[in-house]
Motif scaffolding. Structure first.
Motif, PDB file in Angstrom:
ATOM      1  N   THR A 272     -54.404 -34.883  34.133  1.00 57.27           N
ATOM      2  CA  THR A 272     -52.978 -34.659  33.856  1.00 57.27           C
ATOM      3  C   THR A 272     -52.143 -35.901  34.130  1.00 57.27           C
ATOM      4  O   THR A 272     -50.926 -35.888  33.939  1.00 57.27           O
ATOM      5  CB  THR A 272     -52.452 -33.511  34.746  1.00 57.27           C
ATOM      6  N   ASP A 273     -52.795 -36.984  34.579  1.00 57.98           N
ATOM      7  CA  ASP A 273     -52.050 -38.178  34.972  1.00 57.98           C
ATOM      8  C   ASP A 273     -52.163 -39.318  33.956  1.00 57.98           C
ATOM      9  O   ASP A 273     -51.892 -40.472  34.281  1.00 57.98           O
ATOM     10  CB  ASP A 273     -52.541 -38.674  36.336  1.00 57.98           C
ATOM     11  N   LEU A 274     -52.572 -38.994  32.733  1.00 56.88           N
ATOM     12  CA  LEU A 274     -52.702 -40.024  31.705  1.00 56.88           C
ATOM     13  C   LEU A 274     -51.367 -40.194  30.986  1.00 56.88           C
ATOM     14  O   LEU A 274     -50.823 -39.244  30.429  1.00 56.88           O
ATOM     15  CB  LEU A 274     -53.799 -39.645  30.699  1.00 56.88           C
ATOM     16  N   GLY A 275     -50.826 -41.413  30.988  1.00 60.74           N
ATOM     17  CA  GLY A 275     -49.510 -41.662  30.418  1.00 60.74           C
ATOM     18  C   GLY A 275     -49.524 -41.769  28.908  1.00 60.74           C
ATOM     19  O   GLY A 275     -50.565 -42.030  28.284  1.00 60.74           O
TER      20      GLY A 275
ATOM     21  N   LEU B 109     -39.916 -44.716  26.080  1.00 53.82           N
ATOM     22  CA  LEU B 109     -38.949 -43.628  25.946  1.00 53.82           C
ATOM     23  C   LEU B 109     -39.170 -42.543  26.992  1.00 53.82           C
ATOM     24  O   LEU B 109     -38.274 -41.737  27.254  1.00 53.82           O
ATOM     25  CB  LEU B 109     -39.047 -43.010  24.545  1.00 53.82           C
ATOM     26  N   CYS B 110     -40.390 -42.509  27.559  1.00 53.68           N
ATOM     27  CA  CYS B 110     -40.757 -41.440  28.494  1.00 53.68           C
ATOM     28  C   CYS B 110     -40.698 -41.954  29.926  1.00 53.68           C
ATOM     29  O   CYS B 110     -41.380 -42.931  30.274  1.00 53.68           O
ATOM     30  CB  CYS B 110     -42.160 -40.928  28.165  1.00 53.68           C
ATOM     31  N   LYS B 111     -39.891 -41.297  30.747  1.00 51.82           N
ATOM     32  CA  LYS B 111     -39.759 -41.665  32.159  1.00 51.82           C
ATOM     33  C   LYS B 111     -40.597 -40.755  33.057  1.00 51.82           C
ATOM     34  O   LYS B 111     -40.721 -40.995  34.250  1.00 51.82           O
ATOM     35  CB  LYS B 111     -38.304 -41.589  32.606  1.00 51.82           C
ATOM     36  N   GLN B 112     -41.195 -39.703  32.458  1.00 49.14           N
ATOM     37  CA  GLN B 112     -41.924 -38.726  33.261  1.00 49.14           C
ATOM     38  C   GLN B 112     -43.372 -39.177  33.508  1.00 49.14           C
ATOM     39  O   GLN B 112     -43.907 -38.986  34.590  1.00 49.14           O
ATOM     40  CB  GLN B 112     -41.929 -37.360  32.552  1.00 49.14           C
TER      41      GLN B 112
ATOM     42  N   LEU C 205     -42.467 -36.713  23.045  1.00 45.03           N
ATOM     43  CA  LEU C 205     -41.448 -37.758  22.977  1.00 45.03           C
ATOM     44  C   LEU C 205     -40.061 -37.185  22.689  1.00 45.03           C
ATOM     45  O   LEU C 205     -39.052 -37.696  23.187  1.00 45.03           O
ATOM     46  CB  LEU C 205     -41.828 -38.794  21.911  1.00 45.03           C
ATOM     47  N   LEU C 206     -40.011 -36.136  21.853  1.00 46.08           N
ATOM     48  CA  LEU C 206     -38.719 -35.494  21.590  1.00 46.08           C
ATOM     49  C   LEU C 206     -38.143 -34.923  22.877  1.00 46.08           C
ATOM     50  O   LEU C 206     -36.943 -35.051  23.164  1.00 46.08           O
ATOM     51  CB  LEU C 206     -38.877 -34.406  20.537  1.00 46.08           C
ATOM     52  N   MET C 207     -39.002 -34.304  23.665  1.00 44.36           N
ATOM     53  CA  MET C 207     -38.557 -33.729  24.938  1.00 44.36           C
ATOM     54  C   MET C 207     -38.109 -34.840  25.894  1.00 44.36           C
ATOM     55  O   MET C 207     -37.091 -34.698  26.588  1.00 44.36           O
ATOM     56  CB  MET C 207     -39.714 -32.930  25.565  1.00 44.36           C
TER      57      MET C 207
ATOM     58  N   GLU D 138     -34.661 -36.002  24.871  1.00 41.52           N
ATOM     59  CA  GLU D 138     -33.636 -35.016  25.227  1.00 41.52           C
ATOM     60  C   GLU D 138     -33.286 -35.141  26.701  1.00 41.52           C
ATOM     61  O   GLU D 138     -32.119 -35.088  27.091  1.00 41.52           O
ATOM     62  CB  GLU D 138     -34.141 -33.603  24.928  1.00 41.52           C
ATOM     63  N   ARG D 139     -34.325 -35.345  27.543  1.00 41.05           N
ATOM     64  CA  ARG D 139     -34.078 -35.478  28.984  1.00 41.05           C
ATOM     65  C   ARG D 139     -33.273 -36.739  29.279  1.00 41.05           C
ATOM     66  O   ARG D 139     -32.478 -36.792  30.203  1.00 41.05           O
ATOM     67  CB  ARG D 139     -35.414 -35.522  29.750  1.00 41.05           C
TER      68      ARG D 139
END
Length: 978
Positions: free
Chosen positions: A27-30, A35-38, A158-160, A163-164
């Protein structure tokens, strides 16, 4: 998270095995996007939102996901900077790796370029993107579904993320590129943004010419009523045919002299299978692995003896071309009644295409603004290629690179696409690049990873190094090489011992000390295989710091060496031998000429001169022993160019002069190679790297035997000793060059010498035919041959100077290495010859010159002539073939005698080895394809030979194409000196 993967495997005996493997999901694969900060990216943010691509299909920012076939077929497009922000799924990466190692390597190179933004996403181990294979689902369908699933997840992810971030910019989306119509339908059904590669490439508004590089893989439905070629058998039909021996398999080789002929080498057949006529060749390209159908024996034939170049048919109609094909068919029918027929067949299908890129030029189109063009390859063995390009005007005077995509039955030529431009026609650097590409010579700059393996400068020899080696710095060692040599591999010494015997040493650069197994430097050297020598240019196998500095045994510098030392009596009988790693300090780096002067000048009594005289005397004895054992003295025309240091153009050409010192060095290198071969085989009988020279099949000698018979000589070929003796007797007092030409023909009858691993062949196959040596290897040139590095490692392990490692003793891996070394060595030889031919063309640009030559072969429609001064061969065309008006001779008729291979015109008769005078000039009327023209001067034949008044015309025409200004200045300086 842990899951399992199950699959079945069928064994050779037909048993079914069920294999279950653990498969871990994370679950830790980026996702790799800025665009993604999570996601936990660390420093691995590859997909950058500021890398925007303008597309007519997708006006919004987007990332791309590629399916496997897009990468396999469109790698030329993907290598361009226009394609950015690409997600490579591991599903796709693994498929590419298994299906094409070449495409996989090119893809890795793109991924490593961080500016391109190619991100590898491990979808097969990500918890949210892994998919199980459904019951009854093929692995291909499962992989397609995995690609769609990962694309959908990426888009939503990426859409999510955007939005965040409350981004006010237009949302970045993920687009799937696929050329699979079914996969596209499923993607559209799943709501995925999808396009095919052609539409996407064509829609890149900032790169309108990129579409030229698109590989057309979809072949239009063929109209069989207009088919030129027979259809190919399917893969299943070929497999079945080979199993039941109805079909044979082998590598196709196109004929250089006749584009409508070729051969296929098949295991178990002494002679290659002959293929004649366009229909029988059936769209095979040189290097393809093909399936052939053997014709009935009554239809077997012989090579046609016709010289035909496809490049000469460019402006003729298909009807004329068909006439040439019919003429060849008639010649084949005539040949079929001869007694020396060889197995003949026709190509039934292509098993593996030789996928590579070809260099050449565009043929000028008669239509303005045309997009469809004919590409003319530089290699005469390759057919012309139809391509589409919108930049023909720009490419008209350029050397370009093209790839073949397909060859429909309805097209006389294969279809391909433009890859890139190399540079202007005639430019020396461009033409050298063509030679390197055409001969598959790796010549890119050494990578940073490779350069990091080099020793740090300044490099010094430490006390530990001296302690581990034998100190030979006080021995009078010297090297003898060609002038200008900087990569000095070997050095020699000879000194008298107190017992009256002689100590002889061969000292070889210890390259293996600097190139350690498994490093990036080692892998690069293994891939390159050999140094390649062009005229005025050298493509090193190892970086210059090693080749010309730390490893080179230059004079008055301390260097590491691997020494082979013998004790001999004065009759060159070996009494003992020893090997050791050493430190040497060469007292002189001599040229062959300088060494010869020292030997010949009796006033020179120094230790180096004395050493050289001993070595020269021993070498002559060693050579006589080899000759008495049946070693062959062969010949090949070799020349040397003087090159302008500014323009790199050839100024003068001269034949290479051989002296006693050339033979002296050669004899001791041969002795060292044989001595080392015996030693490593005794210690490693299953994995020693050796070199063999197979005995040619008797049929190979037919041209030599026939040519000698026509001159009244008998050449016996039952053994190497008989051949060597026969060649010595072929002497004509009236023709001093005759014996050399006979030996040149003998050289062309030989098989290629090959590297091999001892445990893969029987001992009787180790024999080196040319040297008459039962065992042989290469030890003496590790700076320029990777084979020698492996032999150094084996010898070091034998004497305890180094340890073995797993790969060194891996017979299968080293057998694959030998295949690469054999290929690289052959290509290096061909590249060197092509470089000589190129510089000969440059030398004759803007001038005509009469030269003495000899007829090597008499053909049905031509004479093939050798010019010894240039080591050059060319063709004088005689009678035109029926339906072919290319070489009409204004009523002059030549008659070919098939019994004794002669051509007669009135009272003039041409035989092989006859002396002729020819005029050499460069035909520059077609700037796309300059050709060296051979025209007969003597013997004079009215209406055919060069007329006297043509001297004026030749000189006037040469003024129309003067040499470059820099060259003129250089010639003026030379004239002043003279």
């Amino acid at each position: 998270m842990q899951t399992t993967r199950e699959f079945t495997l069928k064994t050779k005996r037909g048993n079914i095995l069920k294999i279950v493997r653990e498969h871990y999901l994370r679950t830790d694969l980026g996702c790799g996007s800025d665009l993604c900060k999570q996601c936990a990216h660390g420093d691995n943010v590859v997909l950058q939102s500021d890398r925007k691509v303008k597309s007519e299909l997708f006006s919004f920012p987007h990332y791309l996901v590629l399916d496997t076939n897009v990468i396999l077929h469109q790698i030329d497009v993907l290598e361009e900077d226009a394609i950015r922000n690409v997600i490579i799924l591991t599903t796709v990466l693994n498929e590419v790796k298994h299906r094409s190692s070449a495409a996989y390597k090119r893809l890795l190179d793109i991924i490593q370029d961080k500016s391109r933004g190619f991100y590898v996403f491990v979808n097969e181990h990500h918890r949210d993107t892994y998919v199980e294979r459904k019951p009854g689902e093929s692995s291909n369908d499962r992989n397609d579904r995995a690609i769609r699933f990962a694309t959908n997840w990426y888009d939503a992810h990426l859409l999510m993320a955007q939005e965040r971030n409350s981004s006010k910019n237009e949302a970045t989306r993920v687009v799937l590129l696929t050329d699979d119509a079914i996969n596209m339908q499923y993607a559209e059904k799943d709501g995925i943004l999808v396009a095919n590669m052609y539409d996407y490439t064509k829609g890149l508004t900032d790169h309108p010419m990129l579409i030229d590089k698109y590989a057309q893989k979809d072949i239009e439905k063929e109209n069989t009523s207009h088919a030129i070629y027979p259809s190919h058998l399917s893969a299943n039909e070929i497999l079945t045919g080979i199993r039941n021996r109805r079909l044979l398999q082998g590598a196709f080789q196109a004929c250089r002299e006749n584009f409508l002929e070729g051969t296929v080498t098949v295991e178990g057949y002494e002679k290659p299978i002959l293929i004649q006529s366009r229909e029988s060749l059936n769209r095979a390209v040189d290097g393809d692995i093909v399936a052939i159908e053997l014709l009935p024996e009554e239809q077997w034939s012989v090579p046609s003896e016709i010289v035909l170049e496809e490049t000469e048919l460019d402006e003729q109609s298909d009807q004329t071309s068909d006439g040439i094909n019919k003429t060849l068919t008639a010649v084949i029918a005539t040949a079929a009644i001869k007694s020396n027929k060889q197995p003949t067949g026709k190509i039934a299908g292509i098993i593996v295409r030789k996928r590579r890129q070809y260099c050449g030029v565009l043929q000028p189109s008669l239509l303005a603004n045309a997009t469809r063009h004919i590409f003319i390859p530089a290699d005469r063995k390759i057919p012309r290629v139809r391509i589409e390009t919108r930049q023909a005007e720009k490419l008209t005077n350029q050397r370009i690179v093209v790839t073949i995509d397909s060859w429909p039955r309805t097209s006389r030529y294969p279809h391909g696409h433009f890859v890139r431009s190399l540079g202007p026609l005639g430019d020396v650097e461009t033409e050298n690049e063509v030679i390197l590409l055409e001969h598959d010579v790796p010549h890119s700059k050494f990578s940073e990873e490779v350069l990091n393996c080099l020793p740090k400068m300044p490099w010094i020899i430490t006390p530990e190094d001296y302690a581990a080696r034998v100190d030979l710095r006080d021995v009078n060692i010297c090297s003898v090489d060609p002038p200008g040599c900087t990569d000095i591999d070997d050095a020699l010494h000879c000194r008298e011992l107190l017992n009256g015997n002689l100590e002889v040493g061969v000292h070889i650069a210890d390259v293996s000390h600097f190139i350690r197994p498994g490093t990036a430097l080692d892998k690069e050297a293994a891939s390159r295989g050999t140094t390649v020598y062009l005229v005025g240019k050298r493509i090193d196998m190892v970086p210059e710091l090693l080749s010309s500095n730390l490893c080179s045994l230059v004079g008055e510098q301390e260097r590491f060496a691997f020494s082979c030392i013998w004790e001999m009596d004065t009759e060159a009988n070996i009494l003992s031998k020893r090997f050791h790693k050493s430190v040497i300090k060469s007292k002189a780096a001599l040229t062959y000429e300088q060494a010869q002067i020292l030997i010949d000048d009796s006033s020179q009594v120094g230790e180096i001169a004395t050493s050289l005289r001993h070595l020269n005397k021993l070498a002559k004895i060693l050579k006589k022993k080899r000759m008495d054992n049946g070693a062959l003295v062969l010949a090949s025309p070799e020349i040397r160019f003087q090159v302008d240091s500014e323009t790199h153009e050839p100024l003068e050409v001269e034949a290479k002069q051989l002296r006693d010192t050339n033979s002296m060095v050669e004899e001791f290198m041969l002795l060292a190679n044989i001595t080392v071969a015996e030693h490593i085989l005794s210690e490693f009988p299953e994995c020693a790297l050796l070199r063999r020279h197979p005995r040619p099949p008797p049929a190979n000698f037919d041209p030599l035997v026939k040519a000698a018979q026509n001159q009244g000589f008998e050449v016996k070929v039952d053994s190497g000793f008989e051949l060597a003796t026969s060649l010595d007797t072929c002497v004509k007092p009236t023709n001093a060059y005759f014996n050399i030409m006979i030996r040149i023909l003998a050289t062309r009858c030989m098989m290629q010498a090959l590297y091999f691993i001892s445990g893969t062949l029987q001992k009787d196959q180790y024999f080196h035919y040319g040297l008459a040596a039962p065992i042989y290897t290469h030890f003496t040139s590790p700076i320029r041959r990777y084979s020698d590095i492996i032999v150094h490692r084996l010898l070091a392990a034998c004497i305890g100077a180094d340890s073995t490692y797993t790969e060194l003793l891996d017979k299968q891996r080293n057998e694959e290495l030998c295949h690469n070394l054999n290929y690289r060595h052959k290509m290096a030889q061909y590249a060197s010859r092509a470089s000589v031919a190129l510089n000969t063309h440059l030398f004759f640009r803007g001038k005509a010159q009469d030269e003495e030559g000899y007829v090597l072969f008499v053909r049905k429609n031509a004479l093939q002539v050798l010019i010894p001064k240039f080591g050059l061969e060319g063709t004088i065309y005689l009678n035109s073939l029926k339906d072919d008006t290319r070489n009409a001779t204004d009523g002059v008729v030549f008659t070919f005698n098939e019994e004794n291979y002669t051509q007669r015109c009135e009272d003039v008769e041409f035989h092989a080895f006859d002396a002729v005078t020819v005029r050499l000039s460069l035909d520059s009327t077609n700037v796309q394809h300059e050709k060296l023209i051979f025209r007969l001067v003597k013997p004079y034949i009215k209406g055919f030979s060069v007329e006297l008044n043509e001297n004026i015309q030749e000189n006037e025409s040469s003024l129309a194409n003067p040499p470059p200004q820099k060259r003129i200045k250089k010639l003026k300086k030379r004239n002043k000196r003279n």
